[in-house]
Enzyme design. Structure first.
Site, PDB file in Angstrom:
ATOM      1  N   SER A 199      17.549 -55.537  39.799  1.00 16.70           N
ATOM      2  CA  SER A 199      18.973 -55.001  39.372  1.00 16.70           C
ATOM      3  C   SER A 199      18.997 -54.956  37.887  1.00 16.70           C
ATOM      4  O   SER A 199      18.373 -54.064  37.264  1.00 16.70           O
ATOM      5  CB  SER A 199      19.948 -56.142  39.751  1.00 16.70           C
ATOM      6  OG  SER A 199      20.239 -55.850  41.085  1.00 16.70           O
TER       7      SER A 199
ATOM      8  N   ASP B 110      11.707 -46.067  29.114  1.00 23.58           N
ATOM      9  CA  ASP B 110      12.153 -44.582  28.855  1.00 23.58           C
ATOM     10  C   ASP B 110      12.029 -44.404  27.395  1.00 23.58           C
ATOM     11  O   ASP B 110      11.949 -43.146  26.752  1.00 23.58           O
ATOM     12  CB  ASP B 110      13.438 -44.104  29.686  1.00 23.58           C
ATOM     13  CG  ASP B 110      13.232 -44.338  30.896  1.00 23.58           C
ATOM     14  OD1 ASP B 110      11.993 -44.182  31.458  1.00 23.58           O
ATOM     15  OD2 ASP B 110      14.265 -44.148  31.895  1.00 23.58           O
TER      16      ASP B 110
ATOM     17  N   LYS C 179      15.691 -52.854  43.495  1.00 22.79           N
ATOM     18  CA  LYS C 179      17.145 -52.621  43.809  1.00 22.79           C
ATOM     19  C   LYS C 179      17.835 -51.994  42.501  1.00 22.79           C
ATOM     20  O   LYS C 179      18.003 -52.353  41.573  1.00 22.79           O
ATOM     21  CB  LYS C 179      17.773 -54.031  43.535  1.00 22.79           C
ATOM     22  CG  LYS C 179      18.981 -54.287  43.950  1.00 22.79           C
ATOM     23  CD  LYS C 179      19.839 -55.586  43.900  1.00 22.79           C
ATOM     24  CE  LYS C 179      21.445 -55.487  44.359  1.00 22.79           C
ATOM     25  NZ  LYS C 179      22.030 -54.803  43.035  1.00 22.79           N
TER      26      LYS C 179
END
Length: 732
Positions: free
Chosen positions: A480, A491, A505
């Site tokens: 999560s 990124d 998740k």
């Protein structure tokens, strides 16, 4: 039954959902209040209707499902699994009788006639008592021969239901024999084994007897919510309160961790700085036998109570008094208790908060020693209520990490590893704000709602708390919010991601208060942790099912087929949306081959890392087994091999000058958690925290390699960090 993801904290959105009005129809059921597990209360019927409306409405649920026969069949299977996932109690005859309700549970929820759930539970309780009686009776019989080829089949998740009680008798005989053998191998005498197991089985029956109507209702309703998706759950008012406490890392009470031992609640741990600790009169192992409120409230005998009922009596508003009758740990239960008066206070659960330390990386030829700071973050916690009140001291993972970064900067560390292993998530806001400590503004996560609308959430504050080298350590238990943070760091090219592929998740939940519409003064209907959206990385990729893949991978400790989002039969699939513009501080691809080479060379001679890899391989092999031998000679030979292996490792540690394993001499004692001496067990837990951690040390070494390589090779540094003049640079 295999427990999947039972300890993962849900990822929450703090923004409330819009509510609508629901009628509170009167139904001929038990009056408001708890009932014995046999019938639903009026409040439970109302809560069930609220939940069914909520989960079938696309305005609220991300993936709504009609409450129909197909969903009823799914609910039915999940309810049976929740009660008897190991298929140790029900027989095929029981299941055949229950099958009459398989396609009627949807109608039961709609009508409020929840009798099928309670009827199934009543049979379950009866079967548990029958099995316990059978097991206790075996203890007086001569069934404990351990010389044959018998095996105990402990994994029955995929087995058929027992054809008869006689088949369950055979299964339970093997189970009792296994329990007996474990204690015998731990050095216990027959009479002691018999007493321990008799008490163990009695406690099993007693635990089922203590279950209340609200427990049965919550289990049944969660067979419905979990049929919608794996992370939608129903919480009773008490469960919702405990969930909020776990997120806020604080409570108002005495500051003690309690544990049930037989019929008595005992103190397992004293929280530093709390009223219990400041009093100086309570110790781990002390038994609480009575509780009284204020200066003169009646003392209630709490022997035999459920632990959560005792806890609810001890908790209370800050500044109020509670009186406890306590029997000291060294005294027998027949000793007269002493009276302790404590003033409740707000207690911060520091053991669950972020912590830091420094790892020393030795000097290499031509390169100085380096100091790598480590921040261990067990969860993305936030005290939502404290934040709403703008309290100065509200718990926040981001605030704690920012403080630790300041301390590490002052300590002159060369880089920072953020350890997110087994961090199951928490607050979405915290994931965003924590990312903001390492980037200078920008998007962090994309959130797509059920209607398809995508919202980009990001760090709006300029400035950066740590500009230097960064690595994020993850494993399969990182989920999560951990995946949002690790994915964003990856990124942005802001740091290295090291470890195992994460849980996968990629959905967002919100706590939906069912008491909102009637505006109840006291909680009555509970809350729903409802999946309302799916999150995506700024690159457009989802973490759903696939997780975050590390830049430098360690051997997988848990197979993806055993643990993770991909193990759920109704998990959302992976998908992708458009990327959003964001800064790329660096591109580590040119650096990774060099780091891999150095990593492989180092672990080839790193005995701790090699041992860990061997243990992972052994664990993976053991997890494939579904049974265990009941031949004592065979079991002792296996244990002796394990003891010899750990002893040899300890001797090699001494020879190599490595840190010793404080648990190297600990062997299976055959006891369950509530049967062990509390003081000894808590000391063992503390020793476990000091065990060698080759993965963390290797992560620090990898980060140190990256710092050295980028500092020594200007051409490589220009490739990896083209924006070295911006915040987030690694090399000067």
């Amino acid at each position: 039954m295999t427990a999947k993801n039972t300890l993962l904290i849900a990822l929450l959105l703090s923004a409330p959902l819009a509510g609508s009005a629901w009628a509170d129809d009167a139904t001929a059921v038990a009056p408001t209040g708890d009932a014995v597990p046999g019938s639903a209360t009026r409040d439970q019927v109302t809560a069930a209707r609220h939940v069914s409306t909520l989960l079938s409405d696309s305005r609220y649920a991300y993936r709504p499902k009609a409450l129909d026969d197909a969903l009823s069949a799914d609910m039915y299977d999940r309810y049976l699994e929740a009660l008897d996932g190991g298929k140790q109690f029900f027989t095929a005859e029981d299941i055949a009788r229950f099958d009459a309700w398989k396609l009627r549970l949807d109608d039961a929820l709609k009508s409020g006639e929840l009798d099928p759930a309670y009827a199934i539970f009543a049979t379950y309780r009866k079967r548990v008592n029958e099995r316990v009686a059978f097991a206790r009776a075996l203890l007086g019989k001569d069934v404990f021969d351990f010389t044959g080829d018998d095996r105990y089949e402990y994994d029955r998740e995929d087995a058929p239901w027992a054809a008869s009680s006689a088949e369950l008798d055979r299964l339970w005989t093997q189970s009792v024999r296994n329990d007996w053998l474990r204690l015998r191998m731990a050095g216990k005498e027959a009479d002691d084994i018999r007493d321990t197991l008799d008490k163990r089985y009695e406690n099993l029956s007693q635990g089922i007897a203590e279950l209340k109507g609200e427990d049965v209702f919550q289990t049944f309703l969660n067979s419905y919510t979990n049929a919608i998706d794996p992370h939608t759950d129903y919480l009773t008012p008490r469960s919702a309160d405990n969930f909020n406490l776990s997120m806020s890392l604080s409570l108002e009470g005495i500051g003690a961790v309690l544990q049930k031992q037989d019929d008595v609640v005992a103190i397992r741990e004293i929280v530093a700085g709390g009223p219990a600790g400041k009093s100086g009169v309570l110790e781990p192992g002390d038994r609480i036998v009575g509780v009284g409120q204020g200066e003169s409230g009646a003392m209630e005998d709490v022997v035999g109570w459920r632990i959560d009922d005792v806890v609810s009596k001890i908790r209370g508003k800050k500044g109020s008094k509670v009186r406890l009758d306590v029997i000291p740990v060294e005294m027998g239960l027949d000793t007269a208790p002493r009276r302790v008066v404590l003033v409740r206070d707000r207690v911060r659960l520091e053991d669950q908060a972020a912590k830091s330390k420094v790892i020393q990386i030795p000097a290499l030829e031509g390169a100085p020693a380096q100091r790598i700071g480590v921040i261990e973050l067990p969860g993305f916690y936030q005290d939502f209520e404290g934040r709403r009140r703008n309290a100065d001291d509200y718990a926040s993972a981001t605030r704690d990490v920012a403080r630790l970064l300041t301390e590490l900067r002052g300590d002159g560390v060369d880089g920072v590893v953020l350890d997110l292993r087994n961090n199951g998530g928490g607050s979405l806001n915290e994931a965003i704000e924590l990312t903001g400590l390492f980037i200078d503004r920008g998007p962090v996560v994309q959130v797509r709602e059920s209607g398809g609308r995508v919202t980009v959430n990001g760090d709006e504050d300029s400035g950066i708390a740590w500009e230097g080298p960064l690595a994020v350590l993850i494993n399969r238990g990182s989920a999560s919010a951990s995946e949002i943070f690790a994915g964003a760091i990856q990124d942005y090219g802001r740091g290295l991601v090291i470890g195992e592929t994460t849980f996968g998740k990629g959905t967002v939940q919100n706590l939906f208060d069912l008491d909102r519409w009637p505006a109840n003064e006291e909680p009555r209907f509970g809350q729903v942790k409802l999946t309302i959206a799916q999150f995506f990385r700024v690159s457009g990729s989802s973490t759903q099912n696939r997780g975050v893949v590390p830049d430098i991978a360690f051997p997988a400790s848990v197979d993806a087929s055993e643990f993770g989002e991909s193990t759920y039969d109704n998990a959302l699939p992976w998908t992708k949306i458009a990327a959003v513009p964001h800064v790329r501080y660096g591109n580590f691809q040119p650096l990774l081959p060099k780091l891999e080479t150095l990593h492989e060379a180092r672990i080839a001679t790193d005995r701790e890392f090699q041992w860990w890899s061997e243990d992972v391989a052994q664990y993976r092999a053991e997890s494939e087994k579904t049974s265990v031998s009941l031949n004592e000679a065979e079991r002792r030979a296996e244990r002796d091999r394990d003891v010899a292996k750990r002893k040899a490792r300890q001797e090699e540690r001494k020879a190599l000058g490595l840190d010793l394993d404080p648990l190297a001499d600990v062997t299976d004692d055959g006891l369950s958690a509530n049967e062990r001496d509390i003081v000894v067990d808590t000391e063992r837990e503390k020793l476990a925290e000091d065990r060698p951690d080759p993965l963390l040390r290797e992560s620090a070494a990898i980060l140190a390699d990256a710092i050295r390589l980028l500092g020594d090779d200007k051409q490589l540094s220009a490739q990896v960090l083209p924006t070295a003049n911006q915040p987030g640079h690694w090399a000067d």
